[in-house]
Each structure stands twice: as C-alpha cells, then as structure tokens.
Design an enzyme around this catalytic site. Structure first.
Site, PDB file in Angstrom:
ATOM      1  N   CYS B 109       1.274  -1.314  -0.019  1.00  0.00           N
ATOM      2  CA  CYS B 109       0.458  -0.204  -0.245  1.00  0.00           C
ATOM      3  C   CYS B 109       1.173   1.367   0.607  1.00  0.00           C
ATOM      4  O   CYS B 109       1.710   1.203   1.116  1.00  0.00           O
ATOM      5  CB  CYS B 109      -1.081  -0.346   0.982  1.00  0.00           C
ATOM      6  SG  CYS B 109      -1.853   1.099   1.498  1.00  0.00           S
ATOM      7  N   CYS B 112       0.036   3.727   2.726  1.00  0.00           N
ATOM      8  CA  CYS B 112       0.310   3.648   3.995  1.00  0.00           C
ATOM      9  C   CYS B 112      -0.031   2.284   4.425  1.00  0.00           C
ATOM     10  O   CYS B 112       1.425   2.170   4.277  1.00  0.00           O
ATOM     11  CB  CYS B 112      -1.251   4.287   4.719  1.00  0.00           C
ATOM     12  SG  CYS B 112      -0.898   4.643   6.148  1.00  0.00           S
ATOM     13  N   SER B 113      -1.015   1.851   5.165  1.00  0.00           N
ATOM     14  CA  SER B 113      -1.043  -0.030   4.999  1.00  0.00           C
ATOM     15  C   SER B 113      -1.699  -0.450   5.192  1.00  0.00           C
ATOM     16  O   SER B 113      -1.841  -1.769   6.298  1.00  0.00           O
ATOM     17  CB  SER B 113      -0.677   0.631   6.961  1.00  0.00           C
ATOM     18  OG  SER B 113      -1.632   1.159   6.765  1.00  0.00           O
ATOM     19  N   CYS B 114      -2.283  -0.140   4.078  1.00  0.00           N
ATOM     20  CA  CYS B 114      -3.816  -1.768   3.718  1.00  0.00           C
ATOM     21  C   CYS B 114      -3.091  -2.985   3.907  1.00  0.00           C
ATOM     22  O   CYS B 114      -1.999  -3.262   2.637  1.00  0.00           O
ATOM     23  CB  CYS B 114      -4.331  -1.199   2.692  1.00  0.00           C
ATOM     24  SG  CYS B 114      -5.020   0.781   2.827  1.00  0.00           S
TER      25      CYS B 114
END
Lengths: 219, 209
Positions: B109, B112-114
């Site tokens: 991602c 961010c951090s999906c």
C-alpha cells in the site's frame, strides 16, 4: 492531496529492513494507541476516509519524522479536537478541563468481536452502468486535488488497462470530507513497468492500482 | 521535530514521552466516558493472539489440498475465506492472487498500510515503512533481494498497490516434495511474507529436519 504519505516510487529511502520474529506491537503505548483509534471511531462518528485524511494531511517533515502509531495518535487527536470531544489545552495538560460532550454510543468489551466481524464493507448497489470494460485502455488523470484522494501520484498521466471491475464502492474523495459516500465504480488498472518508470524499465514488471471511475479517462 | 528525532524515531526518550502522552489521553477519554479500557484490552488481545498470519496459512493450505476450495478462493475470496471463519474489518473485500512459475505477485500500500487483517493480522513495521512503500512499485526485485532472495529473471512480477478497500492476499506456490502432507503440516510451510509476496513458502526440509 500530494502529501508525504504518497510514497510510490520515491527515491532516497534506502533498502527495506525486514525484522525477524517481529512482535505485533513494539511498545506498550502502541497497543493503546491502536486500540483507542479503533474504539474512538464509534463515539467520534468519523469514517475511515476521514481518519486517513487526518493522518496524511500534515507537513512532510512531520509525517516522515513520526513513527506509524504516532501518526495514528496525531490523527485521532485531530479528529477529536475538530469535534470538540477533547480540546488542545486538555491534550497539553494531560487532564480533563472541559465537560464531556454527549456521545451516542461507545465501544464496550463485549461489543468488540461483533464490531470487528461486521467491519465496514464499502461496496454499494449499482445504479449506473460502468463506463469502462475489462481490456479498455485508460489514462489515470493528472489531477492534484488539495483534498483527499486515493490515486497515487506515480500513475497519474500514465496509460494502463482495465484488468478487473470491482463493483461500486464508497468514494473516499467525497467521504473523507463529509460529502457523503457518492459511490463510484472501482477498477483494477494495470500499468506496464516501462510505462511508469522510463528510467528503470523492467520489461516483466506490472503494477496495478485500484482506481475509482472519476480518476480515469479513456486513452 | 528535531533532526535528532528524525534520525532516531525509536529512541527511548521519545518513546517514554509518547508513552506518557498516550496514558494521559487514555485517562482523559475514559474519564469523559468515550472509551471503555476493557474494550481496548479485548482489541489488543484479539490482534496479538487470535488474528494473525496463521489464519492465512490455513487458507493457503486448504487451497493446496482442496481444488474446489482453491477455485472458490481465486474466483471470490471473501466468502471462501469466510468458510474458514475469517472475516471482518480490513477483510471485507479480499482478492486472492496465485503465484505460478511464470508469475510472482507482491502486495503493497504505497499510501499507507492497507493489509488483509483477518488473514494476516496487523502489518509488520517494514510493510508500513517508507522504503517498502517507495520501492515495491518501482523495484520489486530489489525488494526481494532485501529479503534475501532473487526471482528468476524470466518470472514476471506483478505488484498490487492497495489503493482502495480491496485487500490482496498472495497464494504462494506449494513446495515440491509435500505430496501426501496434511493440511496442518502444509500450513507450517506458509509464512506471512509468502502471503505478501516478499517471501516464498518454506521448503519441506526446513520443518521436518
């Protein structure tokens, strides 16, 4: 928003450092910051797109200088202050200085499992035909909104191919700013590596993004 | 933010400062009646000990042993994964992608951090880090070298950037020499990194030896 969070293809960050046997959390405060973020969404009433924008919309040096859960913490502090659930002087003093605002509902221990299981599905009913079909050539728009978007910079202006149609989903660009869900068709768009990175072509690289219909135009 | 903090985001003084701030915030939110600290304990317990990559390993092992399940998983992963009891937050819309000798998949991602929580748990620090988010979409073979292995130069590589709410999950290739292995034994070969695409499934001698 063209913020520091949008990192695809950025230079200068160096190699990836895997950590063998990494713990889920590295410090006790990370556990609490994580859990408070999930729990506060219920009384706070914000949605996930608002949360993401609250984390992303900060100066680049600030974003890059904070650890992951410090950014989460700064995000909920901002969301709570915007709604006057907590005030800046209370955060600075570390104690309650103003009366609580009434909230509709809070997360209880016995409600956690159901809340996690329910999640937050974003797919919505179809109300209009999809503009694009699998196989169509599309260009990601060269757009730079000052507000929230989920179209990463590195694909903007580049031509890709519709690889899958994922249904109609909540549109973050609207939902993050209180404009409602405004659901849009969502596509998986694939880009050839050489199209994206003329300076580092890997003939066998392909990159996909999930792009909402308003991000795309026919190529 | 000083240069010192920028260079050393995990130093002790910074952590203890943040620690105090988080404690104060929790007490403010509790006193105002916005949170129940017991609910925080349950959330932490859930992601520290119940939801993690062993869930995904079970899904992969089932796909390796049950062709009908594999077919359901690859055509519509969310209900297939739900058959094993894994569902919910950050797994509402999962897509499973399969590695083959010709194609290697990797998930990132860049924004961010999906990450697919129900099958992999919370993402590791490196997945959320600037180097991974920057490099994965431009130089994924270089990322694999950072993880200690090289992909055959003839293998195509496809990077899935999770830029909406679809969560991708890689089904690694089943290692050779595992004919007749049970689902439980096979699950032991499936690593978290192999389901992100920054690793491969373990070779059988690594677990039987």
């Amino acid at each position: 928003m063209d913020g520091a969070h949008d990192m695809g293809g950025a230079a200068g960050f160096g190699p990836v450092h895997p950590e063998p046997n990494e713990p889920v959390f590295h410090a006790a405060w990370e556990r609490r910051a994580f859990a408070m973020t999930l729990a506060m969404a219920m009384p706070g009433g914000w949605n996930i797109d608002m949360s993401r924008f609250a984390r992303e919309n900060r100066p680049g040096a600030d974003y890059l200088g904070m650890s992951y859960y410090q950014i989460w913490l700064a995000g909920i502090e901002r969301l709570m202050q915007e709604r006057h659930l907590v005030e800046a002087d209370e955060l600075a003093a570390g104690k309650v200085m103003h009366p609580a605002k009434p909230v509709a509902k809070i997360l209880t221990a016995d409600g956690v499992a159901a809340m996690l299981h329910r999640g937050g599905p974003t797919e919505r009913p179809v109300t209009a035909p999809a503009l694009f079909a699998v196989g169509d050539r599309v260009r990601a728009k060269d757009m730079h909104p000052p507000t929230h978007t989920r179209l990463p910079r590195y694909v903007r202006g580049h031509v890709g191919r519709i690889d899958a149609i994922r249904g109609v989903h909540v549109f973050p660009d609207s939902n993050a700013h209180g404009g409602g869900e405004a659901p849009q068709w969502l596509y998986t768009v694939s880009f050839n590596g050489a199209e994206l990175w003329a300076d580092a072509p890997d003939p066998l690289l392909e990159v996909t993004v999930d792009a909402f219909e308003p991000y795309l135009e026919r190529a | 933010m000083t240069d010192h903090h920028h260079d050393h985001p995990h130093d002790h003084s910074e952590l203890s400062e943040t620690d105090l701030r988080v404690r104060a915030l929790e007490s403010i939110l509790t006193e105002k009646g916005y949170i129940d600290p017991a609910a925080l304990d349950v959330l932490i317990e859930t992601y520290e000990s119940k939801v993690g990559p062993r869930n995904g390993a079970r899904v992969v092992a089932r796909a390796w042993t049950d062709p009908a399940f594999r077919s359901r998983l690859l055509s519509d992963a969310t209900p297939a994964i739900g058959e094993l009891g894994y569902a919910g937050r950050q797994g509402e819309h999962i897509v499973a992608v399969e590695n083959t000798p010709e194609l290697h998949n990797m998930v990132v991602c860049t924004l961010c951090s999906c990450y697919p929580w129900p099958v992999l748990g919370l993402p590791p620090v490196w997945y959320k880090s600037a180097p991974y988010r920057a490099k994965a979409v431009k130089d994924p073979r270089g990322v694999l070298k950072d993880f200690g292995f090289e992909l055959a130069p003839t293998t195509k590589i496809r990077v899935w950037d999770s830029t909406a709410e679809i969560r991708y999950f890689v089904v690694p290739m089943r290692p050779e020499g595992t004919d007749g292995w049970s689902e439980d034994q096979l699950a032991e070969l499936v690593t978290r990194d192999s389901m992100i695409g920054t690793g491969l499934a373990k070779q059988p001698e690594k677990v039987t030896g």
